[in-house]
Structures are given as structure tokens and as C-alpha cells.
Design an enzyme around this catalytic site. Structure first.
Site, short mmCIF file in Angstrom:
data_model
loop_
_atom_site.label_atom_id
_atom_site.label_comp_id
_atom_site.label_asym_id
_atom_site.label_seq_id
_atom_site.Cartn_x
_atom_site.Cartn_y
_atom_site.Cartn_z
N GLY A 155 0.88 -1.17 -0.01
CA GLY A 155 0.00 0.08 -0.22
C GLY A 155 0.88 1.27 0.04
O GLY A 155 1.94 1.11 0.61
N CYS A 156 0.54 2.29 -0.56
CA CYS A 156 1.31 3.47 -0.74
C CYS A 156 1.55 4.15 0.51
O CYS A 156 2.44 4.55 1.00
CB CYS A 156 0.56 4.63 -1.79
SG CYS A 156 -1.08 4.74 -1.47
N ASN A 157 0.23 4.13 1.46
CA ASN A 157 0.57 4.73 2.80
C ASN A 157 1.36 3.66 3.59
O ASN A 157 2.33 4.16 4.48
CB ASN A 157 -0.96 4.81 3.67
CG ASN A 157 -1.91 5.85 2.77
OD1 ASN A 157 -1.74 7.07 2.67
ND2 ASN A 157 -2.84 5.28 2.18
N THR A 183 4.96 4.53 3.05
CA THR A 183 5.55 5.54 3.51
C THR A 183 5.75 5.52 5.09
O THR A 183 6.72 5.93 5.48
CB THR A 183 4.41 6.87 3.43
OG1 THR A 183 3.94 6.69 2.05
CG2 THR A 183 5.00 8.29 3.85
#
Lengths: 342, 342, 342, 342
Positions: free
Chosen positions: A148-150, A153
Site C-alpha cells: 500500500g502507498c501509505n 510511507t
């Protein structure tokens, strides 16, 4: 010889971003593009910004001749992805950008996504695609699950700190500011320009966002005990970018030194000087991550800020980086383009 | 061997864009960066988005060792540019991005810019940098004058039509919509986010914009008689892009066919199918130009819409394209990256 | 006693804007709100920005008790509007915001909208709602047809000039820059933030936009001969505003003086000093129109720039202004709030 | 009789917002406007969006005839404000929008602002302007100190909770997302559209922001013991709005009920149903505050989200609300206009 690439799910933003990256990649070429809902259309009509490229028209994925494909990217919605991938040739190298193979435990998967997994063995086989931390396993994998992109991060912000034991594990907060392309090209009222521009809001507040499943899995494995973080995403009127503001307990200088050490040799990760903070402006369109560490006026508290481009490093750039490893290409190939600013 | 490049005026947007492009250019490398007002600073502090690159610190231009430089880009404000360029070594290949060498006639220059030119012989020597139309002369030039970004956009729309004689010359209107980076990094109230975002306006209305000097010079030369167009720029709340809506008299189909023919072999210019219109979204961050031609319900009227990125194709991308020619490199080298969308 | 107002079609942007205006209007109160697709919902859920108001829940329009309604606004899509309005009580005062009653000639209507009109007698009865030019007839009307937002903007620019005979009638060009709320709350890919933000484009190029029907009707009636203008709308990444850049032949000073004279007593129309140009920033959220006139370097050419807020003066503000007249209230009541800046 | 108002510092955003609000206020009228750097200019030239109003030209503040002024707003930069205010007539009612009179302790003031206070007695006299919590004292005050916009947002989120003792005091985090108008009309590189649009970043990280002085003062006074919160502001590409995401320990339902009870009679404060979260979209241009409370998946943790318009409720709207009380006008007069959406 360039590697022949197929992209299934080429009509969404991550599909388009893959094509954008591969177009400048000296070791890959686009050999097939599938998008069942837009099959028969040209990419110039679906994504006019790709008009100058000589790309194959969209087909339904069943029409792809996988015998001549070296690697397949799947940029499908979750659930659809597991159904399609389980029908692909058994030896096909696959990088999946959906959520379907990120969680290793079928119970966790069902808990966060609501359905039983349709390809449990593949779920076990899949390697989690956070390149910097799974590099060796990715190089030998057949199926890699893009993160997932979050989730990416937050992990860039915290993994070295958890591993080094320099922060507390029971009071971690990740407050993220997410650009709208993370929501995809879907037609929803709150994604309209008139509804989003000039305003912003939190969503999935209180522990509802599915990327928490990845945080739980990865941070707990690292710590050797259950770790549960608080995570609140916010929708920001911008097209690309995630900014994660992480609140942790620990010595800020030790946190910063741990970061510097952990990422010293990483080509895509820039740790800023102590006390400086990154901006999504400075990573837009690129595969770079900028990380900043600051101490708080309250002793024993540190703030870790991370910025990356959700579509590139958070998704399609990561996918190409993993594909490079899987295909025996240099890991950074095709990914070193500077961000676009302004 | 890669060519050694110096950039004078590296702290503005066109300077940064040059560095961005050269960073991915296999035939060039940045050897010196000058910006007198920020000399001594690192590029990572002036432009954090370039932090990952190993770039020389900023110096004052007089400190550059030009003996080891193959080509110099000047991205200075106009007037300053002519002063600096006239002091550079006599053999130095130069691409100037300012307005100083665009107009060939000293009287025209004084008329539009208000001062006498300080380097009149170099003004005569300079080749106008609209690559597609001055390609051969640029390849042999020592000093190339980058065009105005609006001037480039308008000329891509009209040059083939004037040359082919398919449009009237006395009723041409160019209504342009310009993103804010064209105004540079200067601190002006109307360029603040709070003043610009969510609104838009015309400026320099009625024939005051200096890029008209270029239109007059180039269109008149092409037509063999004086041509004066109407041109109104508008400031749009976006960072990159120029959209030119051109209103001309002439047969729309003939206009479209002329365009197709004129640009058939151009690597950066895409003429859309008749009746389609381009968007700045689809060229952002790239060296591509999209051109669309449509007929009006009023017979004998055509609308020509052009879109390009003012910082790239309209300025720094054009400069690199010209530098490629001047250095004997392939014209498209380092410039084929796809636009950034979304 | 305040007038009781019903709004049919209250879940779109023009409906919401009507409620916003009426909430501050001392002479009106919202008595009924209909939106068939969202009937049963509260306005706080459909438009949370209205949460502080004590508003009736949404119903289907058939549930409204029209006996206690003084005036009804219809903010429905065209075609639906004529069907609903023809079923409303015969004496009901109505301001329609759709396109259904703007064109007086059934053939024109069919030509632009593609279907036969379902209420031709009402089409004849309706008064065109451009308040400043139809004031007296609006005051006595039962059914007023709100104008197109672009149509209003262009007419403010040109009507006095055509009437006074100070411009040529055969070479008028209106190049408009339109914010996205003009497209409504409909779910279309090109209206997504990620597709619209940071870019812009022309649409309906070449005489296809339906508001041309209004220009043709109104300008021809004024001139006493057929007038056909060129009109190109552009979609701009902003939420509110229309900026019209009008290119006309005529003496610019005479044009300016005609404007000053024509609008001297108009409470909502500001004619700027000669040579100044308006901005959509300066009318946002208000019922004001800013008009600027400039001469061109080409003698005999003038540029007329108009700015208004498409949702307010271009639609719902105009509707309230007309309703004031129809209800015997002061024309400016509830409409004098200053624009929102920044 | 309407009250005569003077505004000193009328050329900035808070000054303009005061004029915007007073223009629709039935009990106030603008009698004098001062801005020393732009004295002699008309408001139509400084803020064209106010062009339709009949406003006095800007003067230097020393030219104001205070004898005919009922109340004076000071919208000057801090430090300048204390110098000017200490020279105003001794009986003049003043609402100060600067930071100069917010902190009651001279040592605190010096600590956060770096200089000795030049008007210590007035500092003691001033009443802190958070209307809902200082209402009675404000009504009788001569000098009211407008709060910081972030300080207001955080206090709306937390004051009732601290007072009721339903949250822990040692682990409060306020993560705020702030629109750019909060930085004023000053010419700084990071406030340019090209630098801000499409990106976002944290600033003043780690306890450096001066509004922390207000939090410390107010929360400690409420709790009867020192309270130190963590507060990180972020600059978001939007013009108006503050969104505060507050992380607290406590029972989420109890937190919500405390909020509902505390704000039940407040005309400007809307507490959303449990689990809903506000958006800056829905308060833009208004004096309303939207508050949402959500529980976290981690037991004993709650998230409190607050949204307001920094220029209105966070600054000039608050100032008018306080002035209403000081002048014996109804507290909500002139402030009930609905937000602008979209």
C-alpha cells in the site's frame, strides 16, 4: 535484449504510471496492455498523454499471449486481482499492485478485506514488495505483492527505528496527508475537482484504513511482539504525494542517526539533515523518498516526516524496482529521473 | 564522452528545469552552476527536489573555468544576459534562454525592451531557437536564442499555415492561457498562491506583451509582408502549461492537412485527428507539443489549439534540443520522457 | 412577511447556491426542498456546509404543498425541467435555472437540444432572465428562464455595444475560461480533481456549445439582423468563475464609454477604468460583474473582458435577483454580500 | 445608529476580511482605513474585490480622527501593533488581531517573540479573545486580543475536554493542516503558487510555533497545572482553512458527549454525530466551526478533528464577534452567512 512486459489493468492511474516509467526504461518494453472495460481502445484515447508512444491497443487479459511475456504487472482492483492472477501461467513472473497478496495470514486478509482469499497458496508464496527490506527475497520471487502507498510511507519512517529499538512501540501515531490520485480514477463525488479543491479532510479515522493490516503485520514481525499504531489519512487537494508525520517517543538524535545509518546506501532514500523536513513538492513524479527527523520541545519525543510520490515510489515505481530485481536488471534502471518541480 | 555543461542563472525555474533534463541525459553532465545572488549555496538548499544529484555548488559566473566547458546555458533575466554573454569566451557555444537575442533588429529590440542592445553584433549572429524551423542553422551556430514560451506556442500553431498560405494574415487572434511558472520565481503579490489559486485573469492586453516582437519578426519574414496578430495572455492557476487558442480564417480541413504534412516527421509534435483538441494536462513536464484543428460553424473559420509545457518545450527542453544539435548529439537525446499525468 | 420558497433540484450546486443565498435573505425563507434521487435525506448529509441551517429534509417534488409556496426555483437538468414545470400549479411563480425556456423558437430549441419541446406554450410565455435587460418583463412574469452562465457573461460584454452600434457584427469572438462547477455535480472522468487540476483545455470548440443558441437569439434580436459569434469555452482548474475575453472591431474608447453609460446605474455591474482588466478572483461568491475594455495595438480593435461567478451571478444569484422582482422585493435584497477573497 | 469602525492595517488579508464582513453588517460601518505602506491608495486598487463598496481611501493611522470612531480593529504585524496601540486614545475600544496581547505573562511573551513587550500594562489589561470562553470579560473589555488562528482551532478541540477532565494531559498531539492565507500577504518564495500548489509540507516542527504559547497559557490555566502539547502545523495548497487532527487519550464516547454538552448553545459551533469528521470545505468563508469525534481501534484513544476558516472564525470573524459584544450588539450580528461551497 529488452524484457517483454504485460500490464493487466492498464486504464487506471497506476497502469498509466507503469507505462510512463517503462517508456524511458532501457531494459523493458511494453508488449501487451489489458483493461477489460476498455478493451479495443487505443492508449492515446484512454490516456492522451501517452499519445506519442507506439503502444499496443488495449485487449482483454485473456487475449494476451503470455508465452512471449517476461513479466506481468497486475494493476487491478483487489479481489479481481487474485482471481486473474490465479489463472495466469504457473511460471509467469508477476508484480501485483493490488492489496491481494500483501497480508500473509488468511485470517488477517479476511479481517481487513471482508472476504475469504481465493488463492491462499499464492498468498503464502507472495513476497512483500517493500524493496529496501525484502530485496533478496524479491530477486528470487515469482510473485511480488506491491505494498500500500501509505503502508510504504509509514514503513520507511519507522522500520529502522523499530528494528534498532530506539522508539517506544505503544504510542506511535502516523498522521498522513494523501493526494487524490491514491483514490484512483473512480467516479466518486468527493473526488470531483469542485468538491476537493480548496479544502481537505480526514477519512477512515480511528483505525479503519486497510493499510493498517500491513503496518500490523510488518511492525509486529520486526518487533517480535504485537505492535498497533494509530494511523489517520487525510485527503489533500493535490494530485500526487503522501506526507507522513510520525509522532514517536525516543531520543530524536538517536532516531536521526539510526535513519542515516539504515539508509546510507539506499539509492532512492534521502535522509535530510537533522531538523529539516521534507515536502511532497520535492519528490513528485519520482521514485525518491525524503525523510526528516526533528526533536520536540518535549523531551523524549521525536517527529519523523516522510514524503514520497504515491503513484511512483508508493506504487508503480516500486513495482518497476521490484521487476528489475526479478528480471536480473540493475535495481535502479529506468527509475532515476529527477522529480518534476515546480 | 559526455559533454560538460555550465548553467549561468541556475537558481530560477528554467535553470532548475535544465538540470532536471540533463540529469537524465546520457550525453551531457553538469560541470558548473552559477547564480550570483545565491553563490556559495548548494543546489540541495536552493532546489531540494535535486537533492539526490551530485551537483556542484553555486558559484558566481566569473568563477567558472570555461576552458573545460563544452556548452553554456544562460538562464538569466534579459538585459543581464547580454551583459554576461558578451563577456564569455569568444568560442563558447551558448544557448541563451533570455529575451536578449530573439529579435534581430536593434530597433525592434529597443522598441519592445526599452533599452539599446549592449551587444549588437552578437544579436546579429544569434540564431533564433525554434528548433523545428531553424534546425540547420542551429546545428552550426555558436549562439542560439531561446524563444519566448508564448512565442513558441503561437508559432507551432501558425507557421506552417502562413507558409502554405492557407489562412488569412490580417485577422489572426491568439488567445493564450499561461501557467504561472512562466513568470519565474520572482516575488510578486499576484504570483502568491492566495492571490492566484482559484481565479484567473488576462494581462498585457491589447498588444503589450513582448513576445509580440517575435511574432511580428517571424510571421512577417515567413509571409514576406508585415503580419500583426492580436495576442492576449491569461494567467491560469496551474504551474506548467501554455494553451493557445488560435482563431484564423481559412478552410479548416486544409489547415489540418497542412499541419499534418508539416509536422509528419517531427518527433516532438503531435497533430491530433481533426476536431480533437489538446490539453496542457497531456504534455506536462515533457518536450511534446499537441496541436488540434477544428472548424467553426461559421464557414471559412478555423480554430487551432496548441498545448505545450512552458518550462520544458517552451524553454529549457527547447534549449537542450538546440544544444543537442550544436554538440552533434542526437536531437531527441534526453528529451523523450513521457509527460507526467496526473 | 417573508416569502416562502421551494427549490426543486436542491441537491446540485445551483440548488445549494440558492439555499446559501436565501439563508442570508431577509425577505425569503426556504419552505420546501426537493431532489428526487436523494429524497429522505437531510441537507446536512447532502451538503454539510449547510449543516448550521434549520432546513427541511429533501422530498420528491410531488410531495411539496405548493399552496403555501410563493415562488419555486427549478434547478433540474434540462428536459426534466420542462416535464416537471408543466405539472406545477398554473399560477405558481417559477424561476427555472435549466436551459428549457431560454430559447423562444421551438425550432431553435430542437436544433440545439435535440428533442421537441414538451411545453411549447410555456416556452412562449417564459421571460428571458437576464435581469438588467429584461427587468420590467421579469417583474410581471410568472415563469422566468435563467440564462446560461456563459450566455450571461457574453451578453454583459456585448449587448450595449451591439445596441449602440459601436462594434462590427461579423467578426465577434468570445473566448471563455470557465470554472468547473459550471459542469455540475455529475460524475465524469474529466471533472475529477486528478484529471482537471494543474491543466486546462478547450471544449465544444467550433460552435457546438448550446449557449450559442442564446447568443444567436439575443444578439440577432438586438441588431435586427442575424448575428453569429464565435465562442470557445475552456475548462479551467478552479471551482467558480467565468472570464470572457471578447475580441471586437470598433473604437475602443467608444466601446468603453458605451459600457460606462449603459451600466452607470446598475448595482451589480462594475465597469473598470479604461485599460484595466478584471479577474474572476474579484467576483467569487458574489453577484457582481466586472467589465474591462482595452484597445489593441491594431487600430480599430478592442478587447472586452468580463468576469462573473458562474454559480452566483451566472445562475443562482441571477435567479434570486429575478425572484426579488417577481415578488415585489427590492431587486438587490440578499445579494449585496462582497466576494470572497482570497 | 451604526457604529463607526476604523481598521488599522487594512491592506492585508485580515484587514480585507474585516471589511468584507462589515460590508454586510447592519450595525457597523467602515469610517476609516489605515495602511501606512499604501496610504493614499483606494481600496479598489489594493483589493479590487471590494470595488463595489464606497470605502474611504487608505490613510496613515495618525490621520484618523479617533473622536468619531466607536471601535478600532488593529490588523498590524506583531510588535508594530503594540507600538501603535499604546499611542491610541486611552478610551478607544480596540480589537487587536496581532499576537501582541495574547500572552499575559511578559516573560512568556519575550520567550516566544524575542523582545520585551513595549506596553506591559496593556498586556495585563487585554482580554483573550476566544469568544465562547471569555464572553463576559470581552463584553466589558476595552482591549481584546484576537487569538492565533491555530490556537483557536486547537482550543475548540480541547478546552471542554480538559475542563471536564475526560482526557489525559500528558500525551496530547495536535496535527494541523493550514491553508496559505494564514501566512499573510507577504512576499516569500514558499508562498508562491508555483512553489506551493500541488505539494505540502510540515513547518515549525517540534514545538517551535508561537501559537504554542497560547496553548500553554490557556490549557495550563484550565487544568490548574502545566500542560504542554505537541503541535505540528503543515502548509496545504489551499487558501482558507485549518484542519486540526487531535490525538488524545480518553473514552471517545465521553469525549463526544462532553463536546455536545459544552457547545450545545453555541451559535457558531457544530458538533458532528459521533464518528463523522469535518472538512475545511464546509466552513470556508464563514464563522462556523465543525467538530468531529471518533474512537480509535486502540481502546482509550480518541481523535478530535476541528475545521474552521483561519481568516474568518480564526481571525477577522472572531474579531467582529468580539466587537459585537464590546459594542452591545447581538453577538452573531453580521456573521451568520453560510460558507461558500464549492
Amino acid at each position: 535484449m529488452t524484457k517483454k512486459i504485460a500490464i493487466i489493468g492498464a486504464s487506471g492511474y497506476t497502469g498509466a504510471e507503469l507505462i510512463r516509467l517503462i517508456a524511458s526504461h532501457p531494459g523493458m518494453e511494453v508488449a501487451a496492455l489489458a483493461a477489460n472495460s476498455k478493451a479495443g481502445q487505443s492508449m492515446a484515447s484512454v490516456f492522451p498523454f501517452l499519445r506519442h508512444l507506439d503502444l499496443p491497443d488495449l485487449v482483454i487479459w485473456e487475449q494476451i499471449d503470455f508465452a512471449r511475456i517476461d513479466l506481468c504487472f497486475c494493476a487491478l482492483p483487489h479481489k479481481t486481482s487474485q482471481e486473474v492472477i490465479s489463472q495466469l501461467p504457473a511460471e509467469m513472473k508477476i508484480v501485483d499492485l493490488s492489496a491481494d497478496f500483501r497480508l500473509r495470514d488468511p485470517a488477517d486478509y479476511k479481517n481487513w478485506y471482508g472476504n475469504d482469499h481465493a488463492a491462499v497458496e499464492m498468498q503464502q508464496e507472495a513476497v512483500y514488495g517493500l524493496t529496501e527490506f525484502y530485496r533478496d527475497r524479491i530477486a528470487g520471487a515469482r510473485l511480488v505483492a506491491g505494498t500500500g502507498c501509505n503502508a510504504a510511507t509509514g514503513q520507511y519512517s519507522l522500520r529502522p527505528l523499530i528494528q534498532a529499538g530506539v522508539i517506544g512501540l505503544d504510542d506511535i501515531i502516523l498522521d498522513m496527508k494523501c493526494a487524490v490520485s491514491g483514490a484512483g480514477r473512480s467516479l466518486k463525488e468527493n473526488l470531483l475537482h469542485a468538491e476537493l479543491s480548496e479544502g481537505y479532510n480526514a477519512y477512515a479515522v480511528g483505525g479503519q484504513h486497510r493499510h493498517l493490516g500491513e503496518f500490523d503485520q510488518e511492525f509486529s514481525a520486526l518487533a517480535g511482539r504485537p505492535v498497533r499504531v494509530q494511523f489517520t489519512p487525510h485527503l489533500i487537494p493535490a494530485n500526487r504525494g503522501i506526507l507522513s508525520t510520525g509522532y514517536v517517543s525516543g531520543d530524536a538524535k538517536a532516531v536521526h542517526e539510526t535513519m542515516l545509518r539504515a539508509y546510507a546506501d539506499e539509492p532512492f532514500i534521502e535522509v535530510l539533515p537533522f531538523g529539516e523536513t521534507p515536502s511532497t513538492h520535492h519528490v513528485r513524479g519520482s521514485n525518491f523518498v525524503h525523510l526528516g527527523v526533528t526533536g520536540d520541545r518535549i523531551e523524549g519525543r521525536a517527529i519523523v516526516v516522510a514524503a514520497l510520490d504515491n503513484l511512483c515510489k508508493g506504487s508503480s515505481g516500486q513495482a518497476v524496482q521490484n521487476a528489475n530485481l526479478m528480471l536480473g536488471l540493475p535495481e535502479t534502471q529506468g527509475l532515476m529521473a529527477a522529480p518534476l518541480f515546480p
